[in-house]
Write a protein that holds these residues in place. Structure first.
Motif, PDB file in Angstrom:
ATOM      1  N   PHE A   1       0.866  -1.177   0.000  1.00 13.21           N
ATOM      2  CA  PHE A   1       0.000   0.000   0.000  1.00 13.21           C
ATOM      3  C   PHE A   1       0.897   1.219   0.000  1.00 13.21           C
ATOM      4  O   PHE A   1       2.050   1.175   0.425  1.00 13.21           O
ATOM      5  N   SER A   2       0.373   2.292  -0.564  1.00 10.20           N
ATOM      6  CA  SER A   2       1.183   3.494  -0.712  1.00 10.20           C
ATOM      7  C   SER A   2       0.311   4.714  -0.449  1.00 10.20           C
ATOM      8  O   SER A   2      -0.911   4.657  -0.556  1.00 10.20           O
ATOM      9  N   PHE A   3       0.984   5.803  -0.080  1.00  9.42           N
ATOM     10  CA  PHE A   3       0.227   7.030   0.158  1.00  9.42           C
ATOM     11  C   PHE A   3       1.119   8.257   0.101  1.00  9.42           C
ATOM     12  O   PHE A   3       2.337   8.166   0.137  1.00  9.42           O
ATOM     13  N   TYR A   4       0.454   9.394  -0.004  1.00 10.03           N
ATOM     14  CA  TYR A   4       1.128  10.667   0.185  1.00 10.03           C
ATOM     15  C   TYR A   4       0.158  11.604   0.878  1.00 10.03           C
ATOM     16  O   TYR A   4      -1.062  11.436   0.814  1.00 10.03           O
TER      17      TYR A   4
ATOM     18  N   TYR B   1       6.537  10.364  -0.983  1.00 10.18           N
ATOM     19  CA  TYR B   1       5.570   9.336  -1.367  1.00 10.18           C
ATOM     20  C   TYR B   1       6.066   8.060  -0.704  1.00 10.18           C
ATOM     21  O   TYR B   1       7.245   7.695  -0.845  1.00 10.18           O
ATOM     22  N   THR B   2       5.221   7.394   0.043  1.00 12.54           N
ATOM     23  CA  THR B   2       5.639   6.255   0.854  1.00 12.54           C
ATOM     24  C   THR B   2       4.985   4.972   0.354  1.00 12.54           C
ATOM     25  O   THR B   2       3.778   4.940   0.117  1.00 12.54           O
ATOM     26  N   VAL B   3       5.786   3.919   0.208  1.00  9.25           N
ATOM     27  CA  VAL B   3       5.297   2.618  -0.238  1.00  9.25           C
ATOM     28  C   VAL B   3       5.660   1.583   0.820  1.00  9.25           C
ATOM     29  O   VAL B   3       6.826   1.413   1.166  1.00  9.25           O
ATOM     30  N   PHE B   4       4.641   0.911   1.344  1.00 10.59           N
ATOM     31  CA  PHE B   4       4.828  -0.161   2.320  1.00 10.59           C
ATOM     32  C   PHE B   4       4.671  -1.501   1.599  1.00 10.59           C
ATOM     33  O   PHE B   4       3.613  -1.787   1.055  1.00 10.59           O
ATOM     34  N   ASP B   5       5.726  -2.303   1.602  1.00 13.58           N
ATOM     35  CA  ASP B   5       5.719  -3.625   0.984  1.00 13.58           C
ATOM     36  C   ASP B   5       5.513  -4.637   2.107  1.00 13.58           C
ATOM     37  O   ASP B   5       6.439  -4.954   2.855  1.00 13.58           O
TER      38      ASP B   5
ATOM     39  N   ASN C   1       7.565  -8.146   1.786  1.00 15.76           N
ATOM     40  CA  ASN C   1       9.006  -8.068   2.046  1.00 15.76           C
ATOM     41  C   ASN C   1       9.345  -7.276   3.306  1.00 15.76           C
ATOM     42  O   ASN C   1      10.522  -7.062   3.604  1.00 15.76           O
ATOM     43  N   LYS C   2       8.316  -6.828   4.014  1.00 12.82           N
ATOM     44  CA  LYS C   2       8.485  -6.069   5.252  1.00 12.82           C
ATOM     45  C   LYS C   2       9.464  -4.906   5.058  1.00 12.82           C
ATOM     46  O   LYS C   2      10.451  -4.771   5.782  1.00 12.82           O
ATOM     47  N   SER C   3       9.177  -4.093   4.038  1.00 20.55           N
ATOM     48  CA  SER C   3      10.039  -2.955   3.753  1.00 20.55           C
ATOM     49  C   SER C   3       9.209  -1.703   3.487  1.00 20.55           C
ATOM     50  O   SER C   3       8.024  -1.784   3.163  1.00 20.55           O
ATOM     51  N   VAL C   4       9.854  -0.565   3.655  1.00 19.43           N
ATOM     52  CA  VAL C   4       9.234   0.722   3.391  1.00 19.43           C
ATOM     53  C   VAL C   4      10.152   1.490   2.454  1.00 19.43           C
ATOM     54  O   VAL C   4      11.363   1.539   2.669  1.00 19.43           O
TER      55      VAL C   4
END
Length: 109
Positions: A34-37, A93-97, A100-103
Motif C-alpha cells: 500500500f502506498s500514500f502521500y 511518497y511512501t510505499v509499504f511492501d 518483504n516487510k520494507s518501506v
C-alpha cells in the motif's frame, strides 16, 4: 500504521488481523503493498491519497529511482517500533511492501 491498523499482525491489539492483511488474504489487492502521500497544500482540493495494492507513480519524482536517506530512532517499549509522523511523511511518497516487510520513499512531484 496509525489508527487504521496497518501495522504488522505481531503488534496488533488482541491478535486482530490488520485490514491490509485481510485484503491480501482475501485476494482483494493486486500486490501486497500500500502506498500514500499527504498533500501539504491546505488550499488543494485533495489532502492526499492511499492506494491499496499498488502505487501512483505519477506522484513520484523520477518514479522512485532516487533513494531518500532518512534517520530513525526507536522507542523503549516491550516491542520495538518506530513512529514516522506526518512531519516526515508529508514530504515523501511512501510505499509499504507487506510481503518483504520494507518501506520505500520517493520524492513527491
Amino acid at each position: 500504521m496509525g489508527l487504521l491498523g496497518l501495522a504488522f499482525p505481531e503488534i496488533a491489539k488482541d491478535g486482530a488481523t490488520p485490514p491490509m492483511n485481510n485484503m491480501i488474504n482475501l485476494g482483494l489487492v493486486e500486490k501486497p503493498i500500500f502506498s500514500f502521500y499527504l498533500n501539504r497544500d491546505y488550499d488543494a482540493e485533495e489532502g492526499g491519497e492511499i492506494i491499496f495494492g499498488g502505487v501512483n507513480s505519477p506522484q513520484m519524482r523520477n518514479n522512485g529511482e532516487e533513494a531518500c536517506v532518512v534517520g530513525f530512532s526507536s522507542m523503549n517499549t516491550p516491542q520495538p517500533f518506530w513512529i514516522l509522523g506526518d512531519v516526515f511523511l508529508g514530504k515523501v511518497y511512501t510505499v509499504f511492501d507487506v510481503e518483504n516487510k520494507s518501506v520505500s520513499f520517493a520524492e513527491l512531484k
